[in-house]
Design an enzyme around this catalytic site. Sequence first.
Site, PDB file in Angstrom:
ATOM      1  N   LYS A  24       3.088  -6.338  -6.863  1.00 38.27           N
ATOM      2  CA  LYS A  24       2.261  -7.452  -6.997  1.00 38.27           C
ATOM      3  C   LYS A  24       3.216  -8.507  -7.556  1.00 38.27           C
ATOM      4  O   LYS A  24       4.055  -8.444  -8.328  1.00 38.27           O
ATOM      5  CB  LYS A  24       0.997  -6.969  -8.091  1.00 38.27           C
ATOM      6  CG  LYS A  24       0.121  -5.924  -7.568  1.00 38.27           C
ATOM      7  CD  LYS A  24      -1.151  -5.134  -8.100  1.00 38.27           C
ATOM      8  CE  LYS A  24      -2.089  -3.893  -7.621  1.00 38.27           C
ATOM      9  NZ  LYS A  24      -3.141  -4.102  -8.790  1.00 38.27           N
ATOM     10  N   TYR A  52      -8.670  -6.103  -0.845  1.00 39.39           N
ATOM     11  CA  TYR A  52      -9.558  -5.966  -1.772  1.00 39.39           C
ATOM     12  C   TYR A  52     -10.818  -5.808  -1.489  1.00 39.39           C
ATOM     13  O   TYR A  52     -11.884  -6.197  -2.634  1.00 39.39           O
ATOM     14  CB  TYR A  52      -8.948  -6.099  -2.862  1.00 39.39           C
ATOM     15  CG  TYR A  52      -7.902  -5.543  -3.784  1.00 39.39           C
ATOM     16  CD1 TYR A  52      -7.587  -4.653  -3.969  1.00 39.39           C
ATOM     17  CD2 TYR A  52      -7.158  -6.056  -3.986  1.00 39.39           C
ATOM     18  CE1 TYR A  52      -6.939  -3.862  -4.219  1.00 39.39           C
ATOM     19  CE2 TYR A  52      -5.939  -6.114  -4.541  1.00 39.39           C
ATOM     20  CZ  TYR A  52      -5.869  -4.846  -4.927  1.00 39.39           C
ATOM     21  OH  TYR A  52      -4.518  -4.199  -5.382  1.00 39.39           O
ATOM     22  N   ASN A  90      -0.834  -5.223 -13.248  1.00 36.76           N
ATOM     23  CA  ASN A  90      -0.105  -4.104 -13.110  1.00 36.76           C
ATOM     24  C   ASN A  90       0.911  -3.937 -12.642  1.00 36.76           C
ATOM     25  O   ASN A  90       0.648  -2.512 -11.751  1.00 36.76           O
ATOM     26  CB  ASN A  90      -1.697  -2.464 -12.809  1.00 36.76           C
ATOM     27  CG  ASN A  90      -2.540  -3.361 -11.915  1.00 36.76           C
ATOM     28  OD1 ASN A  90      -2.062  -3.644 -10.830  1.00 36.76           O
ATOM     29  ND2 ASN A  90      -3.199  -2.674 -11.942  1.00 36.76           N
ATOM     30  N   HIS A 109       0.648  -1.336  -6.534  1.00 31.46           N
ATOM     31  CA  HIS A 109      -0.320  -0.956  -5.555  1.00 31.46           C
ATOM     32  C   HIS A 109      -0.199   0.185  -4.743  1.00 31.46           C
ATOM     33  O   HIS A 109       1.166   0.222  -4.019  1.00 31.46           O
ATOM     34  CB  HIS A 109      -1.296  -1.906  -4.666  1.00 31.46           C
ATOM     35  CG  HIS A 109      -1.794  -1.351  -4.014  1.00 31.46           C
ATOM     36  ND1 HIS A 109      -3.615  -1.415  -4.143  1.00 31.46           N
ATOM     37  CD2 HIS A 109      -1.702  -1.110  -2.444  1.00 31.46           C
ATOM     38  CE1 HIS A 109      -3.806  -0.315  -2.587  1.00 31.46           C
ATOM     39  NE2 HIS A 109      -2.743  -1.141  -2.045  1.00 31.46           N
ATOM     40  N   GLU A 146      -4.090  -0.119   5.677  1.00 29.57           N
ATOM     41  CA  GLU A 146      -3.093  -0.715   4.922  1.00 29.57           C
ATOM     42  C   GLU A 146      -2.049  -1.376   5.140  1.00 29.57           C
ATOM     43  O   GLU A 146      -1.585  -2.242   5.103  1.00 29.57           O
ATOM     44  CB  GLU A 146      -3.087  -0.235   3.389  1.00 29.57           C
ATOM     45  CG  GLU A 146      -4.118  -0.262   2.492  1.00 29.57           C
ATOM     46  CD  GLU A 146      -4.214  -0.263   1.340  1.00 29.57           C
ATOM     47  OE1 GLU A 146      -5.280   0.382   0.564  1.00 29.57           O
ATOM     48  OE2 GLU A 146      -3.655   0.114   0.829  1.00 29.57           O
TER      49      GLU A 146
HETATM   50  P1  ATP Z   1      -5.300  -0.861  -6.618  1.00 30.31           P
HETATM   51  O1  ATP Z   1      -5.917  -0.509  -5.946  1.00 30.31           O
HETATM   52  O2  ATP Z   1      -4.167  -1.735  -6.574  1.00 30.31           O
HETATM   53  O3  ATP Z   1      -4.212   0.180  -6.293  1.00 30.31           O
HETATM   54  P2  ATP Z   1      -6.183   0.860  -8.616  1.00 30.31           P
HETATM   55  O4  ATP Z   1      -6.616   1.678  -7.288  1.00 30.31           O
HETATM   56  O5  ATP Z   1      -5.181   1.226 -10.081  1.00 30.31           O
HETATM   57  O6  ATP Z   1      -5.327  -0.631  -7.985  1.00 30.31           O
HETATM   58  P3  ATP Z   1      -8.649  -0.630  -8.206  1.00 30.31           P
HETATM   59  O7  ATP Z   1     -10.137  -0.198  -8.822  1.00 30.31           O
HETATM   60  O8  ATP Z   1      -8.862  -0.138  -6.730  1.00 30.31           O
HETATM   61  O9  ATP Z   1      -8.104   0.031  -9.050  1.00 30.31           O
HETATM   62  O10 ATP Z   1      -8.609  -2.149  -8.707  1.00 30.31           O
HETATM   63  C1  ATP Z   1      -8.313  -2.306  -7.289  1.00 30.31           C
HETATM   64  C2  ATP Z   1      -7.161  -3.857  -8.331  1.00 30.31           C
HETATM   65  O11 ATP Z   1      -8.547  -4.994  -9.395  1.00 30.31           O
HETATM   66  C3  ATP Z   1      -5.878  -3.402  -9.682  1.00 30.31           C
HETATM   67  O12 ATP Z   1      -4.694  -3.058  -9.289  1.00 30.31           O
HETATM   68  C4  ATP Z   1      -6.453  -4.031 -11.098  1.00 30.31           C
HETATM   69  O13 ATP Z   1      -5.315  -5.305 -10.464  1.00 30.31           O
HETATM   70  C5  ATP Z   1      -7.811  -4.996 -10.198  1.00 30.31           C
HETATM   71  N1  ATP Z   1      -8.493  -4.502 -11.687  1.00 30.31           N
HETATM   72  C6  ATP Z   1      -9.293  -3.510 -11.553  1.00 30.31           C
HETATM   73  N2  ATP Z   1     -10.890  -3.686 -12.598  1.00 30.31           N
HETATM   74  C7  ATP Z   1     -10.047  -4.656 -13.018  1.00 30.31           C
HETATM   75  C8  ATP Z   1     -10.447  -5.000 -14.443  1.00 30.31           C
HETATM   76  N3  ATP Z   1     -11.474  -4.386 -15.133  1.00 30.31           N
HETATM   77  N4  ATP Z   1     -10.287  -6.273 -14.528  1.00 30.31           N
HETATM   78  C9  ATP Z   1     -10.156  -7.182 -14.219  1.00 30.31           C
HETATM   79  N5  ATP Z   1      -9.152  -6.416 -13.172  1.00 30.31           N
HETATM   80  C10 ATP Z   1      -9.389  -5.313 -12.226  1.00 30.31           C
HETATM   81 MG    MG Z   2      -7.017   0.794  -5.522  1.00 28.37          MG
END
Ligand code: ATP
Ligand code: MG
Length: 140
Positions: free
Chosen positions: A9, A49, A115, A118, A129
Amino acid sequence: PEKTLAMIKPDAVQANYTSAIRQIILSEGFHILDEKLAHLDDVAVKSFYREHAERSFFPSLIRFMTSAPVYAMILEREEAVKKWRTLMGPTDSNKARIEAPNSIRAKFGIDGQQNCVHGSDSPEAAVREISTFFRVLQES
Ligand code: ATP
Ligand code: MG
């Protein structure tokens, strides 16, 4: 073997962690079938997303994901989806530092949004994707 879409990211690309993360991926037995730098725009992030469109953090997530380039990779190994998500660690990097200190998010992530990586959350999501970043994928 299974494929998954991994993405480094904007926070981690900007911090120059791309090659360190790439090395960990290779050392964990993943093959990188293709890879590219891409700068996502609003439309691309909203689509990528879309499952989170109604969440309060969505506008902030779009700003973050469009702030700088991302580095996308097609990873292959057995159980690629599950293994890559385990290697990434929990979504929130601060939680990752407590619960999974050896994970990539523990080592290179900043917080719950920035974080560093992804990973697709299912084989079906991986197919979708991968096709958004890479036009043709040869079957093996
Ligand atoms: P990713 O989809 O990016 O691999 P993930 O599956 O662990 O991550 P998701 O729940 O799909 O997490 O959330 C997608 C992304 O949105 C997260 O990786 C993070 O960057 C952001 N995100 C998720 N929850 C929060 C939150 N509570 N506050 C801010 N950003 C968030
Ligand atoms: Mg996710």
